[in-house]
Design an enzyme around this catalytic site. Structure first.
Site, short mmCIF file in Angstrom:
data_model
loop_
_atom_site.label_atom_id
_atom_site.label_comp_id
_atom_site.label_asym_id
_atom_site.label_seq_id
_atom_site.Cartn_x
_atom_site.Cartn_y
_atom_site.Cartn_z
N GLY A 140 0.86 -1.19 0.00
CA GLY A 140 0.00 0.00 0.00
C GLY A 140 0.89 1.24 0.00
N ARG A 141 0.35 2.33 0.49
CA ARG A 141 1.09 3.60 0.43
C ARG A 141 2.40 3.52 1.20
NH1 ARG A 141 -4.74 6.05 1.43
NH2 ARG A 141 -4.70 4.17 2.71
N ILE A 142 2.35 2.94 2.41
CA ILE A 142 3.58 2.90 3.22
C ILE A 142 4.57 1.90 2.63
CG2 ILE A 142 4.53 2.45 5.52
CD1 ILE A 142 1.71 3.28 6.64
N ARG A 149 -2.04 -8.36 -1.98
CA ARG A 149 -3.29 -9.02 -2.39
C ARG A 149 -3.51 -8.85 -3.89
NH1 ARG A 149 -7.55 -6.60 1.62
NH2 ARG A 149 -6.11 -4.95 1.12
N ILE A 152 6.36 -3.30 10.75
CA ILE A 152 5.79 -1.99 11.15
C ILE A 152 4.28 -2.01 10.90
CG2 ILE A 152 7.87 -0.54 10.93
CD1 ILE A 152 6.81 0.27 8.10
N ARG A 190 1.26 -4.68 12.20
CA ARG A 190 0.63 -4.97 13.49
C ARG A 190 1.28 -6.23 14.04
NH1 ARG A 190 -0.88 -0.51 13.51
NH2 ARG A 190 -3.00 0.32 13.51
N GLU A 216 0.99 -5.93 22.78
CA GLU A 216 1.51 -4.64 23.22
C GLU A 216 0.52 -3.89 24.10
OE1 GLU A 216 2.16 -3.08 19.12
OE2 GLU A 216 0.84 -1.45 19.72
N HIS A 255 6.02 0.94 19.19
CA HIS A 255 4.97 1.40 18.26
C HIS A 255 5.09 2.91 18.00
CE1 HIS A 255 0.69 0.31 16.71
NE2 HIS A 255 1.23 1.26 15.97
N ILE A 256 6.24 3.28 17.45
CA ILE A 256 6.50 4.72 17.21
C ILE A 256 6.71 5.04 15.73
CG2 ILE A 256 7.47 5.19 19.51
CD1 ILE A 256 10.30 4.97 18.14
C1 8YV Z 1 -0.67 4.94 15.46
C2 8YV Z 1 -0.50 3.20 13.62
O1 8YV Z 1 0.21 5.74 16.13
O2 8YV Z 1 -1.64 4.63 12.13
C3 8YV Z 1 -1.50 3.49 12.55
O3 8YV Z 1 -2.15 2.54 12.09
O4 8YV Z 1 -0.20 2.09 13.87
C4 8YV Z 1 0.14 4.31 14.35
O5 8YV Z 1 0.49 5.31 13.44
C5 8YV Z 1 -1.30 3.99 16.44
O6 8YV Z 1 -2.20 3.15 15.81
C6 8YV Z 1 -2.02 4.73 17.54
O7 8YV Z 1 -3.14 5.43 17.08
#
Ligand code: 8YV
Length: 329
Positions: free
Chosen positions: A156-158, A179, A238, A240, A269, A287-288
């Protein structure tokens, strides 16, 4: 006229809170208390809208307790905390926060890739522990990033942002699995070649996971996929935590069947699997990936825009179930 009542579930940037307070009757949580499910439900029950982050589950049970609720705006691009079909059935609009975090999150994917390949965390811990007393030719030798094969799972975009960094910045050979295959123009922009999932794990020197989480994507990377990987390869997550079987990963890392892993997200987490904590060849961050000051503000402002746009009639910017709007119109 009475202002709509909204709940802001967690602490948010003060500038975004100020904007929201100008439009709504706001119940905020700037103390950032972690409410129990019962307390969250109780606070949500009289509200017309909610500002959520990734941690608050919005499902049929909660919706049944919140008959006034019309919109939940997530300050995250991922929305696995939303049961979107249940929200649609209840006539509640769901919005997320895409685009504004793409490049920042891709930066972090690349940072984790580099830190893992070049053993940055492990070597820093060694230095800080006062153990560095001489140079050695093989001290913390890792693996190369430039010119290596980058496998992006979830394009996707990321994912595309990670691929572009690899291809254009580091001369990497980029392969991806998704997919659906991207159009030729997007593939060319990322210099990326579509391969099967198995080929991706077998061929890549560095695998980066950027796919959304769903029940179907649970443990997308388990013992089988890890078994396909080169012993010299690295894995970065990065997306889930639930995408990876952490125990299978810990087995492989501990037995030297994988060079290293870089993880920003975890199955339980903020609790981290103690087996991962005990390993040296894993870079762990809390998760940063989207956590730059401007990006977190942009994410909060986009969630605020969605609430303000929805209630003003101008329309939300990034709806996930726009059918709800059409039904209301
Ligand atoms: C969020 C993320 O900081 O955007 C997402 O899906 O995983 C992170 O950028 C996190 O979900 C808290 O809202």
């Amino acid at each position: 006229m009475q202002k709509p009542k909204i709940l802001i579930a967690r602490a948010i940037p003060p500038a975004a809170l100020e904007r929201l307070a100008g439009h709504f009757d706001v119940e905020a949580n700037q103390a950032d208390e972690l409410w129990s499910r019962a307390e969250f439900t109780e606070r949500m029950s009289g509200k017309d809208g909610a500002f959520t982050t990734g941690g608050e589950r919005i499902d049929a049970e909660l919706l049944a307790a919140c008959p006034r609720l019309r919109i939940c705006a997530n300050m995250a691009v991922g929305y696995n905390n939303f049961d979107v079909p249940a929200m649609t059935a209840a006539g509640v609009l769901a919005t997320n926060a895409p685009d504004v975090l793409t490049e920042t999150t891709a930066d972090m994917g690349f940072a984790l890739l580099m830190a893992t390949a070049r053993r940055i965390s492990e070597s820093e811990a060694y230095l800080r522990a006062g153990l560095w007393n001489k140079w050695r030719y093989d001290m913390f030798t890792g693996t190369d990033v430039h010119g290596a094969t980058l496998g992006v799972l979830g394009m996707g975009r990321i994912g595309q942002g990670v691929a572009r960094r690899g291809a254009h910045g580091f001369g990497m050979n980029v392969i991806y699995h998704n997919r659906s295959r991207l159009d030729a123009q997007t593939e060319a922009a990322c210099k990326a070649r579509y391969v099967s999932k198995e080929a991706l794990f077998r061929e890549a020197d560095h695998v980066v996971l950027v796919l959304p989480y769903s029940k179907e994507a649970h443990h997308t990377v388990g013992a089988t996929e890890i078994g396909w990987m080169k012993r010299t390869a690295t894995l970065v997550n990065i997306g889930r935590g639930g995408l990876v079987d952490e125990n299978a990963l810990a087995d492989a890392l501990g037995e030297g069947r994988l060079l290293g892993a870089g993880l920003d997200v975890f199955e339980g987490e903020p609790t981290v699997n103690p087996r991962l904590l005990a390993l040296k060849n894993v870079v762990l961050t809390p998760h940063i990936a989207s956590a730059s000051v401007p990006t977190r503000l942009a994410m909060a402002n986009l969630a605020a825009d969605n609430l303000i746009g929805f209630f003003s009639g101008a329309g939300p910017k990034t709806p996930l179930n726009p059918d709800v709007l059409n039904r209301r119109a």
